[in-house]
Design an enzyme around this catalytic site. Structure first.
Site, mmCIF file in Angstrom:
data_model
loop_
_atom_site.group_PDB
_atom_site.id
_atom_site.type_symbol
_atom_site.label_atom_id
_atom_site.label_comp_id
_atom_site.label_asym_id
_atom_site.label_seq_id
_atom_site.Cartn_x
_atom_site.Cartn_y
_atom_site.Cartn_z
ATOM 1 N N SER A 1 0.813 -1.219 0.000
ATOM 2 C CA SER A 1 0.000 0.000 0.000
ATOM 3 C C SER A 1 0.849 1.273 0.000
ATOM 4 O O SER A 1 0.440 2.291 -0.575
ATOM 5 C CB SER A 1 -0.997 -0.002 1.164
ATOM 6 O OG SER A 1 -0.343 -0.203 2.383
ATOM 7 N N CYS B 1 -6.793 -6.530 0.000
ATOM 8 C CA CYS B 1 -5.581 -6.460 0.809
ATOM 9 C C CYS B 1 -5.007 -5.035 0.815
ATOM 10 O O CYS B 1 -5.609 -4.157 1.427
ATOM 11 C CB CYS B 1 -4.586 -7.524 0.354
ATOM 12 S SG CYS B 1 -3.434 -7.938 1.665
ATOM 13 N N ILE C 1 -2.047 -12.730 2.795
ATOM 14 C CA ILE C 1 -0.611 -12.469 2.643
ATOM 15 C C ILE C 1 -0.304 -11.123 3.299
ATOM 16 O O ILE C 1 -0.719 -10.079 2.789
ATOM 17 C CB ILE C 1 -0.204 -12.437 1.153
ATOM 18 C CG1 ILE C 1 -0.587 -13.752 0.463
ATOM 19 C CG2 ILE C 1 1.297 -12.173 1.013
ATOM 20 C CD1 ILE C 1 -0.424 -13.727 -1.045
ATOM 21 N N ARG C 2 0.358 -11.171 4.408
ATOM 22 C CA ARG C 2 0.625 -9.936 5.180
ATOM 23 C C ARG C 2 -0.636 -9.074 5.216
ATOM 24 O O ARG C 2 -0.637 -7.883 4.893
ATOM 25 C CB ARG C 2 1.810 -9.159 4.583
ATOM 26 C CG ARG C 2 3.133 -9.926 4.766
ATOM 27 C CD ARG C 2 4.346 -9.087 4.412
ATOM 28 N NE ARG C 2 4.260 -8.568 3.081
ATOM 29 C CZ ARG C 2 4.255 -7.291 2.764
ATOM 30 N NH1 ARG C 2 4.348 -6.371 3.697
ATOM 31 N NH2 ARG C 2 4.178 -6.920 1.517
ATOM 32 N N HIS D 1 -7.008 -12.431 -0.745
ATOM 33 C CA HIS D 1 -6.719 -12.319 -2.191
ATOM 34 C C HIS D 1 -7.636 -13.232 -2.997
ATOM 35 O O HIS D 1 -7.226 -14.351 -3.357
ATOM 36 C CB HIS D 1 -5.257 -12.713 -2.458
ATOM 37 C CG HIS D 1 -4.280 -11.681 -2.029
ATOM 38 N ND1 HIS D 1 -3.798 -10.705 -2.868
ATOM 39 C CD2 HIS D 1 -3.706 -11.460 -0.837
ATOM 40 C CE1 HIS D 1 -2.957 -9.925 -2.209
ATOM 41 N NE2 HIS D 1 -2.888 -10.371 -0.979
ATOM 42 N N GLU E 1 -8.294 -13.218 -5.988
ATOM 43 C CA GLU E 1 -7.745 -13.455 -7.337
ATOM 44 C C GLU E 1 -6.707 -14.566 -7.337
ATOM 45 O O GLU E 1 -6.253 -14.972 -8.398
ATOM 46 C CB GLU E 1 -7.154 -12.143 -7.882
ATOM 47 C CG GLU E 1 -5.831 -11.707 -7.288
ATOM 48 C CD GLU E 1 -5.917 -11.204 -5.845
ATOM 49 O OE1 GLU E 1 -7.017 -11.197 -5.258
ATOM 50 O OE2 GLU E 1 -4.861 -10.846 -5.298
HETATM 51 N N1 GLN Z 1 1.039 -5.699 3.915
HETATM 52 C C1 GLN Z 1 0.706 -5.014 2.705
HETATM 53 C C2 GLN Z 1 0.476 -3.545 2.972
HETATM 54 O O1 GLN Z 1 0.415 -3.043 3.890
HETATM 55 C C3 GLN Z 1 -0.511 -5.594 2.040
HETATM 56 C C4 GLN Z 1 -0.217 -6.986 1.588
HETATM 57 C C5 GLN Z 1 -1.020 -7.454 0.435
HETATM 58 O O2 GLN Z 1 -1.650 -6.690 -0.290
HETATM 59 N N2 GLN Z 1 -0.961 -8.721 0.213
HETATM 60 O O3 GLN Z 1 0.346 -2.762 2.292
#
Ligand code: GLN
Length: 196
Positions: free
Chosen positions: A50, A80, A137-138, A173, A175
């Site tokens: 981001s 995300c 994912i994170r 996610h 996708e």
């Molecule tokens: N951790 C990411 C962020 O802060 C987002 C991770 C993702 O989009 N898979 O921006």
């Protein structure tokens, strides 16, 4: 006429969203300039990083055009990192946000890359999303949801797919799995059945 769905193409998993959009029967169009938003039926802000995406939006002057796109009533989906950008504020290394979703996004709320995981949505949500597998994912967590935010799916009680009128956000996610249901719901004119 074929529906065109824009995907913000600054950084992140643009191509994977493109495949999901095409398999939902629409045409995927990369968005990098205000002009690219013309004539789109819907817009997706993909996952990625981001901070990087927000810097790209600064550089390309896309903050106001995306807000105007939302104000036009057309559907917008952030996944995300995209969900973080839609929120009213972010925490844990805050980034500038669009303020289109009345929620606070806590970045990396589940830990680092090694803490990425997949999980099924909790039972009791809309039948249309029963058993949906979600890849995190994170991922961020969406907190302090306003009254206008409808929770469409939860994992371990945390909201993972929400909607405020035409603004949709997923902390996972959709996708990255072959299950097309999130894109289909987002791109369908019909509302999912709410059972809770
Ligand atoms: N951790 C990411 C962020 O802060 C987002 C991770 C993702 O989009 N898979 O921006």
């Amino acid at each position: 006429m074929e529906r065109r769905v824009g995907i913000l193409a600054i950084q992140g998993d643009v191509a994977a969203h493109g495949r999901s959009v095409e398999s939902a029967g629409a045409r995927a169009v990369p968005v990098l300039r205000e002009k690219d938003l013309d004539g789109l039926a819907a817009l997706i802000l993909p996952g990625g990083e981001s901070t990087t995406i927000s810097k790209g939006m600064d550089r390309l002057g896309l903050w106001e055009p995306v807000r105007e796109f939302a104000a036009s009533g057309r559907p917008l989906l952030g996944t995300c990192a995209g969900a973080i950008l839609l929120s009213r504020a972010s925490e844990n290394h805050p980034v500038p946000t669009l303020g289109l979703l009345d929620a606070v996004a806590r970045r990396n709320a589940y830990g680092t890359q090694v803490d990425s995981f997949a999980a099924s949505v909790d039972a009791g949500g809309p039948a249309a999303l029963a058993g949906l597998r979600c890849v995190f994912i994170r991922a961020p967590r969406l907190e302090h949801l306003g009254d206008r935010v409808e929770v469409l799916a939860r994992v371990d009680a945390a909201p993972v797919l929400v909607r405020q009128a035409n603004v949709w956000a997923a902390t996972f996610h959709p996708e990255l799995t072959p299950d097309p249901r999130v894109h289909q719901l987002f791109l369908s004119p019909q509302e999912p059945n709410q059972s809770s």
